[in-house]
Design a protein around this motif. Structure first.
Motif, PDB file in Angstrom:
ATOM      1  N   SER A  25       0.865  -1.323   0.132  1.00 18.78           N
ATOM      2  CA  SER A  25       0.118  -0.022  -0.025  1.00 18.78           C
ATOM      3  C   SER A  25       0.859   1.247  -0.042  1.00 18.78           C
ATOM      4  O   SER A  25       0.581   2.316  -0.696  1.00 18.78           O
ATOM      5  CB  SER A  25      -1.013   0.164   1.390  1.00 18.78           C
ATOM      6  OG  SER A  25      -0.290  -0.143   2.422  1.00 18.78           O
ATOM      7  N   GLY A  29       0.467   3.528  -3.164  1.00 17.16           N
ATOM      8  CA  GLY A  29       0.013   4.906  -2.831  1.00 17.16           C
ATOM      9  C   GLY A  29       0.957   5.967  -2.972  1.00 17.16           C
ATOM     10  O   GLY A  29       0.401   7.180  -3.518  1.00 17.16           O
ATOM     11  N   THR A  56      -5.687  -3.099  -0.390  1.00 16.78           N
ATOM     12  CA  THR A  56      -4.428  -2.285  -0.425  1.00 16.78           C
ATOM     13  C   THR A  56      -4.880  -0.785  -0.674  1.00 16.78           C
ATOM     14  O   THR A  56      -4.169   0.049  -0.011  1.00 16.78           O
ATOM     15  CB  THR A  56      -3.270  -2.775  -1.509  1.00 16.78           C
ATOM     16  OG1 THR A  56      -3.048  -4.188  -1.287  1.00 16.78           O
ATOM     17  CG2 THR A  56      -2.162  -2.034  -1.484  1.00 16.78           C
ATOM     18  N   LEU A  57      -5.700  -0.598  -1.453  1.00  6.55           N
ATOM     19  CA  LEU A  57      -5.926   0.906  -1.859  1.00  6.55           C
ATOM     20  C   LEU A  57      -7.026   1.456  -1.267  1.00  6.55           C
ATOM     21  O   LEU A  57      -7.742   2.439  -1.613  1.00  6.55           O
ATOM     22  CB  LEU A  57      -6.105   0.916  -3.341  1.00  6.55           C
ATOM     23  CG  LEU A  57      -5.010   0.745  -4.227  1.00  6.55           C
ATOM     24  CD1 LEU A  57      -5.239   0.465  -5.490  1.00  6.55           C
ATOM     25  CD2 LEU A  57      -3.615   1.395  -3.894  1.00  6.55           C
TER      26      LEU A  57
END
Length: 356
Positions: A25, A29, A56-57
């Motif tokens: 992430s 990110g 993850t997002l």
């Protein structure tokens, strides 16, 4: 984890190769920033990896677009559908598309990214071996047309490429073999040592050896990155990456997109190119045998479809993007690790080739 860069000035970007990158992430990110993520994937990949990427997002609240799986869906119709999805959800220039899938997803997503509101960010997350070593790197984006493969598209570079080794665990053996065709290609056009390593370690590579396979993927990406850095828009050197593709694209178009996997068609195309090189005295019969044997060891076809005639090939090859002044141009191997672009192949020569 392995890392390298595609050096293109302000359009440069990294390629990451490692385990569990879908769950990273922090790294993913960092390339999103404040951008709104839209995950583009297909019906095969979605049940396997979509939830992982969404989790993850989750802080970025990604949107998801799922399309059918297959080369036959890499079309202007699905290009339009993805654009409509973005418009319906009021996506602006702060949108970042994440291409979670193989070459079809990567090519179509990248083309939409190049065109939507005149250009938005996208990230490649390739899930097939072929897309990991080839199509996700270099910024070629396109859709197919019934009259020719990848004829409608743009050069448009991603922000990053995330190659997660773990996704290959669920890749069907037929798809893995198709990816190996592109790996063999790199050995023929650029790196004789890589070709020899593929010969020596075929069993370990097919078994996805946890150290060896990522190194092979890294080497392929490294070769492509070096070539793209010198010739981003295929004015010369980059055309060599199309070894086997002039014949291969003809096979795909004639047989119907999706009937032959891209890598399968490229494998048969490489053998035809090598045979043509033998006819010209540039390769020996022994070298041709090495090429055919290696492709067979990786479970790839080495012959063109029986139902395709020489004239069938010529009709499709006349539409190839490499052609200039109406002349069909071919990439031929002249030695292991070296190829040349030529445009003086006669129809009589092709007749002889297809009668061998």
């Amino acid at each position: 984890m392995l890392e390298l860069n595609v050096e293109l000035g302000e359009r440069s970007y990294p390629i990451f190769i490692g385990d569990n990158l879908l769950r990273d992430s922090e790294r993913l990110g960092s390339f999103l920033g404040q951008n709104r993520p839209v995950i583009v994937t297909n019906e095969t990949i979605a049940p396997l990896y979509l939830d992982i990427l969404i989790n993850t997002l989750h802080e970025h609240q990604p949107l998801v677009f799922v399309m059918p799986d297959g080369e036959q869906f890499k079309t202007l119709q699905w290009f339009e559908r993805l654009n409509a999805f973005l418009l319906e959800h009021h996506c602006g220039r702060d949108t970042c598309l994440l291409a979670l899938g193989g070459g079809v997803i990567g090519d179509l997503t990248g083309f939409v990214a190049a065109c939507y509101q005149r250009g938005i960010d996208f990230i490649q997350i390739p899930t097939t071996l072929l897309s990991q070593v080839d199509s996700s790197v270099g910024g070629k984006t396109a859709v197919n047309h019934p009259l020719g493969k990848n004829m409608i598209g743009a050069f448009y570079q991603p922000q990053a490429v995330f190659i997660d080794n773990r996704v290959l665990n669920t890749l069907p053996s037929k798809e893995f073999a198709a990816g190996m065709a592109e790996v063999v290609k790199y050995g023929l056009i650029y790196d004789a040592d890589l070709f020899a390593r593929l010969e020596q370690h075929s069993d370990e590579i097919k078994a996805q050896h946890p150290q060896l396979l990522p190194q092979v993927i890294h080497r392929c990406c490294e070769i492509k990155a070096q070539i793209v850095a010198q010739d981003e828009k295929e004015a010369g050197l980059r055309a060599l990456l199309n070894l086997g593709h002039t014949f291969g694209h003809a096979i795909e178009a004639h047989m119907g997109y999706g009937q032959w996997l891209h890598g399968e068609a490229v494998a048969a195309g490489m053998v035809l190119a090598a045979k043509l090189a033998v006819m010209r005295g540039w390769l020996s019969e022994q070298e041709l045998t090495r090429i055919v044997t290696l492709l067979v060891n990786y479970d790839l076809p080495t012959s063109a479809p029986e139902q395709m005639s020489c004239q069938d090939f010529i009709a499709h090859m006349r539409k190839d993007k490499k052609n200039k002044a109406g002349r069909i141009r071919f990439i031929l191997p002249t030695a292991f690790g070296r190829c040349e672009l030529i445009d003086d192949v006669s129809e009589a020569e092709l007749d002889t080739l297809f009668s061998r």
